[in-house]
Design a protein around this motif. Sequence first.
Motif, mmCIF file in Angstrom:
data_model
loop_
_atom_site.group_PDB
_atom_site.id
_atom_site.type_symbol
_atom_site.label_atom_id
_atom_site.label_comp_id
_atom_site.label_asym_id
_atom_site.label_seq_id
_atom_site.Cartn_x
_atom_site.Cartn_y
_atom_site.Cartn_z
ATOM 1 N N LYS A 50 0.866 -1.179 0.000
ATOM 2 C CA LYS A 50 0.000 0.000 0.000
ATOM 3 C C LYS A 50 0.896 1.219 0.000
ATOM 4 O O LYS A 50 2.023 1.175 0.459
ATOM 5 N N GLU A 110 21.072 -17.379 -0.792
ATOM 6 C CA GLU A 110 19.776 -17.802 -0.280
ATOM 7 C C GLU A 110 18.676 -17.072 -1.039
ATOM 8 O O GLU A 110 18.931 -16.089 -1.717
ATOM 9 N N ASP A 111 17.469 -17.570 -0.873
ATOM 10 C CA ASP A 111 16.352 -16.935 -1.558
ATOM 11 C C ASP A 111 15.779 -15.837 -0.692
ATOM 12 O O ASP A 111 14.810 -16.028 0.037
ATOM 13 N N ARG A 154 10.992 -13.044 1.825
ATOM 14 C CA ARG A 154 11.279 -14.463 1.756
ATOM 15 C C ARG A 154 10.019 -15.206 1.331
ATOM 16 O O ARG A 154 8.930 -14.658 1.399
ATOM 17 N N ASN A 155 10.220 -16.454 0.963
ATOM 18 C CA ASN A 155 9.088 -17.316 0.559
ATOM 19 C C ASN A 155 8.276 -16.680 -0.555
ATOM 20 O O ASN A 155 7.056 -16.730 -0.544
ATOM 21 N N PHE A 156 8.969 -16.073 -1.514
ATOM 22 C CA PHE A 156 8.221 -15.292 -2.493
ATOM 23 C C PHE A 156 7.786 -16.130 -3.681
ATOM 24 O O PHE A 156 7.397 -15.582 -4.693
ATOM 25 N N ASN A 157 7.853 -17.447 -3.573
ATOM 26 C CA ASN A 157 7.284 -18.246 -4.650
ATOM 27 C C ASN A 157 5.850 -18.645 -4.332
ATOM 28 O O ASN A 157 5.336 -19.609 -4.837
ATOM 29 N N LYS A 190 0.489 -15.922 -1.365
ATOM 30 C CA LYS A 190 -0.008 -15.362 -0.114
ATOM 31 C C LYS A 190 0.937 -15.554 1.058
ATOM 32 O O LYS A 190 1.044 -14.706 1.908
ATOM 33 N N THR A 202 6.563 -13.592 3.054
ATOM 34 C CA THR A 202 6.750 -12.853 4.289
ATOM 35 C C THR A 202 7.929 -11.911 4.125
ATOM 36 O O THR A 202 8.775 -12.129 3.269
ATOM 37 N N TYR A 203 7.934 -10.878 4.886
ATOM 38 C CA TYR A 203 9.082 -9.984 4.858
ATOM 39 C C TYR A 203 9.353 -9.404 6.234
ATOM 40 O O TYR A 203 8.474 -9.342 7.066
ATOM 41 N N SER A 204 10.583 -9.054 6.455
ATOM 42 C CA SER A 204 10.931 -8.336 7.673
ATOM 43 C C SER A 204 11.419 -6.951 7.263
ATOM 44 O O SER A 204 11.794 -6.723 6.130
ATOM 45 N N THR A 260 20.978 -11.956 8.719
ATOM 46 C CA THR A 260 20.379 -12.793 9.776
ATOM 47 C C THR A 260 20.571 -12.210 11.167
ATOM 48 O O THR A 260 19.953 -12.670 12.105
ATOM 49 N N GLN A 261 21.442 -11.215 11.337
ATOM 50 C CA GLN A 261 21.491 -10.564 12.641
ATOM 51 C C GLN A 261 21.270 -9.096 12.381
ATOM 52 O O GLN A 261 22.182 -8.277 12.467
#
Lengths: 675, 829
Positions: free
Chosen positions: B196, B216-217, B232-235, B238, B241-243, B279-280
């Motif tokens: 948005k 990594e993906d 991540r998990n963009f395949n 729905k 997820t993202y941070s 990752t950190q």
Amino acid sequence: MGEFKVHRVRFFDYMPTAIRAMAFNAHTERLALARMDGSVEIFNFTDHYFQEKVIPGKDSRSIESLCWVGGRLFSAGLNGEIAEFDLENLRPKYSLEAYGGPIWTIISNTQRTQLAIGCEDGTVKLFEVLEEHIQFERNLDRQKGRIISLSWHPSGTHIAAGMMDMIRVFDVPTGHAVQRLLVDRGFGGSKSRETVVWSVAFLSDHTVVSGDSAGKVQVWDGHTGALVKTHLVTKWDVLALSVSKDESSVVAGTSEGTVIQFQFIAPTLHQQQDKEWVRTRTFKNHTHDVRALAEIETAIVSGGMDTHLVVRPLLEKFDEKSHASGLRKIHFPHRNLVSCAKKAGLLLFQFPGQLELWRLGDSDGHGKPGDRLPLKRKPEKLLLLKRKGEDHICCSALSSCGGWLAYSTVSCVRIYRLQTDNNNISITKVSKLPKALRSAHQLCFSSDSSKMFAASSQSSVLVIALTQSECKYVHTLKPKSGSRQPIHLMTTSVDGKWLAAANSDCEIHVYNLQKLKLHCMVPVYGSCPSAMGIHPTTNNMTVVHADQQLFEYSIVEKQGLHNVWLDRDTPVTHVTFNPKNPNQVVLHDMHMFCIIDQSLPLPDQKTQFYNQMTLRSLSEQERPSHLHAFKICKTFQDLLCVSLLDDQSLVVVERPLLAITSQLPAPVRQKKFAT
Amino acid sequence: MVEMEIRMVHRGGSKINFREPVITHDSRFLLCAAGESVNVYSTSTEEYVHDLQGHTDLVTGVVLNPSNHLQVYSCSADGTVRLWDFTDAILIKTFIIGYPIYSIYVSEKHGGVVFLVVPMANYKSSELFQLVAVHLPHSGDQEVEARELSAVLCDVSPHPGAASFGREGEYIAAVKGLQLEVFFFKKQKSYRFSLKSGMKKGAKNAFTCVSCHPKEDCIATGHEDGKIRMWRNFNQKKEYTYSTLHWHHGAVNTLCFTPEGTNLLSGGIESVLVHWHYTQENQKDFLPRLGAAITHIAVSPDGSLFSTSHSDNKITIIQSCVKVSAVIQGLVKGDGVWTNLIIDPRSKALVLNGKPGHLQFYSLHRDKQLYNLDIVQQEYIHEEGLDQFEVVKAAFDARGDWLATVEERRKKGAELEINLKLWAYDKLTQSFVLNTTVTTPHEDRITAMFFSPSPETTMLVTTSLDGHFKAWLLADHSDANEGFWACDFVGGYHLLKPGCCSFSADGSLLSVGFQEVVTVWSPASWELLTTLSQPPGAIRDLCFGRLSCSKYLLGASTKNQLCCWNLLTCSLEWSTPMDVSLLQTDPLSENIAAFCSQSGSSDLFVFKPSEPRPLYSQKALCTGKVQHAVFAPRDQMLESCEERTQWLNRSQLYFFTQHMDLLTFSTKTEEDRLLASSKQLMVDDSVAVTPFYLLLGKHRGQQLEKQEALTNPMAERTQLPQGSIAIKELLHTPAHVLPSASFLCAMFVRSLLISSSSAREEKEHEEGEMEREKEEEDSEGEADPRLGESAAWGPPEEFGAPALTKAQERELRKVKTFDHSWLSSLLDC
């Protein structure tokens, strides 16, 4: 819509208490929530997050942790007792001293056979869950230092215990500690302070996730005791953890008011083996400590020091945008804390520990709509009535003439006679009460103040006759359905003929008071009624349900309601009528109040719902074609009560959320950018 | 081809921060797009090595060839992709695409394919772009047409940071506006993720850049409000997820993962390189104070060097994450050039606005920034939308002893703050020292400022919109310490606002243009000599003629008039309808250059005021108005007799186009000369070739040799004969033209043994051998009869041992001679 003189009341200093613990029952989809004052609230998540039941608090009771075992709810607290709640009578069923000092946590195993508690003296005690009771079974190996948090492995063979500076893993059958996981202390000045492991979670693959006071979320291998991963998420404490049902996600609540999600994700997309816990989203809906957290199927539920409950839906679990996928904040209880004496112009405010009686101000000024009128007489606090005993007030009522006042706790009911002449007020306690009247879930006076109705156990209603000096038990009205659920709503008709009572089973019974008999049962609708009222002239009953459906009985509204109305997220908590205009029904929820004009057609889906502005711009001739039944007013916010007095003036009791926030303790210090 | 003789060229000052630079595999060179060429810099010495020339339009991207790390692809708006050997600056191939190219991406997995961003075929004019894959045909030709484009993604951003290849080239991620699109090559499927706009909540969620984790993906995206999101998990449609990471307060301009994926680098307007630990995410390191907003980050393939490009046309090379090891500074082009272009009379450097609050001195001959002079002397705050002091005017006196600067702060609604500063040249420190600061020299903005060119007095004249012009003089020389500047005269004319002023070449006359009226003053007595007027139209620019034309005064007015007055008769000599935007006089000749804007483009006329015909004219020089130009005197005069090019003999005309490109005019002969001189400079060992190195390095080398010879007389003796040219040659000759290995082995091994003969002998041998080789080159193909020497193969007494017949030996020699000549012929071409 008509013009009203409005009493804008802001002197109700209602202050909810902080949320301390939470437990979600996935089976019944009920969320149990414990507050700092020892009260427990049950929310029904299948029914629009409606607050179904409230178990009032008690001074000596403090709840640190809640736990469901099947449909039974247990709590444990720093008073060292385990309590089971009677959800039908809304009171503790029994409590049991655990003899381990203050209890920090209580959990049950997935098999629902055992309870484990963590005590201040370093013991983990196991209790056997029996049919009607629980029984002490044994202690696990006693440790040095208190047990702050516990988590049972889904197989039931191991328990992880969070302590000071370490986590222990116990083998349940032998009772021995098999692993000792040392948790690092914080950096800098906090190096000398012990790290408190506030929360642990034991996953089925023997991974232990811990959240501690050094601000870390750590992932451990429960077999080897090796630290797998450390996420430093805050400078302050990580207070709560919750694991999703499929164990693919963990949420952590921090002192900064943030909820941080971790997900179990494979680093590469195609090979799904070497998954690891990755920090993903951050939700910031709180200003203070997040003390209680639950990750349910479609949402993250969080609560804490800032007293409101937040349901943050996980958008990826929804196919499309709907009202279920919106963020929900529950600030106020879904019931009335204000009773209004319509004839006398008095307001009764209910606090857990006291009652306040106020006389409304008076003004003889006239002005344009939207003006503030000068006050002739200021609102005045007439009475402050402190309750006796340890139990908190669960309900209260004021008769419409202002002559009677009653409240109830779990243990007793008190009725007072009020006499006001000009500025003098005298209060006399009615000393002799009938024996049958021991406690009530709801209290209600008839409109002529000759009778009082008290909702008692098993959905029954006691009818008490009031005379000048005494009160007498008349009858017990009992429903035919045999429901055991408590009554949470009660209303009488103005002519004194009818009484309607709604219980948590969504049943509404209508009693004929002249015959003292059950008149009928309203057809059961799937959602709990949140407010209802009986019309003064037509005696039609208007019921609003938690899912925002609106029914008028005797002429049942068949047409569907407008989506804008249905998508509101706070339930209607009060229904009242305009005695001068029989077509008008006044409803309110937290954010608005609404006058429904039954002479006008209901809006269909295509019409504009909030049409006041457009109406104002239209000419007199065009206006009637655009009118519809709903007139919404959003001038007043954070409403606790809207009521029409007999003199056609409207009482609006507001409790601005800002005022609540300002009374909260200061949140933890955070460096904010550009400050 | 007389027309073509004068050519507009980019000479120096091109943007080196336009696109992300490339660091070569060995981390020795940094390649960056600079105008129409690709510049190669040494990463260790920050020195310009050479450039790759050939593109005929702006170079829009440089990438290493994934299949050969000694080659590089470059793409350009001229519609070609070129493959270069960057070590020797050789153009290997040209692929003609046929569309202007905006950026280029390559991946190791997609060999022989380059991905280009070109305008959508149907909407050539509009702002829609697509990402296409182009198979580069294998062909021996120099120029290949590659017109087989297959669209990968439609509607992408032309910005090169807006797309990135994912792990092992399996997918490509592209961002535009509020949308992230990931295209999987294997499945031929793309996923789109939208955010948005977030405007309501005060967030600006629009994407600015993207970078994919190499191992990594995980996709990192930068956003306008300074957030970085890690997807991540963009395949999945729905369950993605993202941070979110948030440190930047301005937009994230660029993101880059290190080659191992352990770190993520980000940069923005804060001019701080932020170094996130993957990752950190809570742990981050900073490299602050990089000088200007970061626009691109590049990492060397081994991860040891980072380079950050900055908005002030600078590339910083950072070693091991923490140390700035080199700074490659181009011509700083800030938000604008308010000072005009000025030539410093002392250093002959071009002077203009540099870094915020600075003046930069830029050597045009060496295409290098000399130094920055801090004028404002206040900390610059790296944030958008702040009003900060800027240098708006600068002027040198005739000898370069004094520098005057004007700085102002434009504040909305508040009073204008102006400071006039005068700087004296200090011979000791070789720089300018602040002498006088005048706060609020005028009530309003200063429109023009000039020093009097007369050698007797140092006088400064400023004109301002407050209706006055002021003359400033250096007062009081008698004091022990140096004098200071003070106002000498305040002049005005009927309360009109002066817009420009000019001194005559000898400083005896000052003309000030008061809207339509030109006033001529005598600076000696401050007497108003005459007024000239040629309405309508306010005077925009004034200049006096020089040398033989010094009786003329030229004025350009806003109403398309160029007037020339004769000052002796005080009458109009001639006038011509021209919309002159800029008049510039050549200080060394009578020539005057006039830039006219006509229908969206600029024309140039070079003329003498006394002559009716222009010396040179060029229509449609460039698009847009030319606002800044200068004649830069040459070091050496050119001796061109050609009439059309004569005006370039003494000085060179530089000008800025609308897009801040520095252009100049050059003749064919000059270019040839330049080319020759650059050839001379090329030395085969190209690292660290600076003139300084050539001088010192040679010297030092000799010294070392000498020292060694002195301290260790045995050194030469113990030296192994690997250094022998013959052995080297043997090792470098392609295997297929050599005799079999078994045949050579014994000889080779023996040659490695330390010879028992004396050192001097060996030396003689070597020398002899070299001489002989030269002869061999001359007499190519001839079989050498002097077989007895056979020095190349080691000492003769040892060589005799193996059973080699003379015939075999001859054969071998033949092979060698042939081979060598082949090599040398290659080297020659």
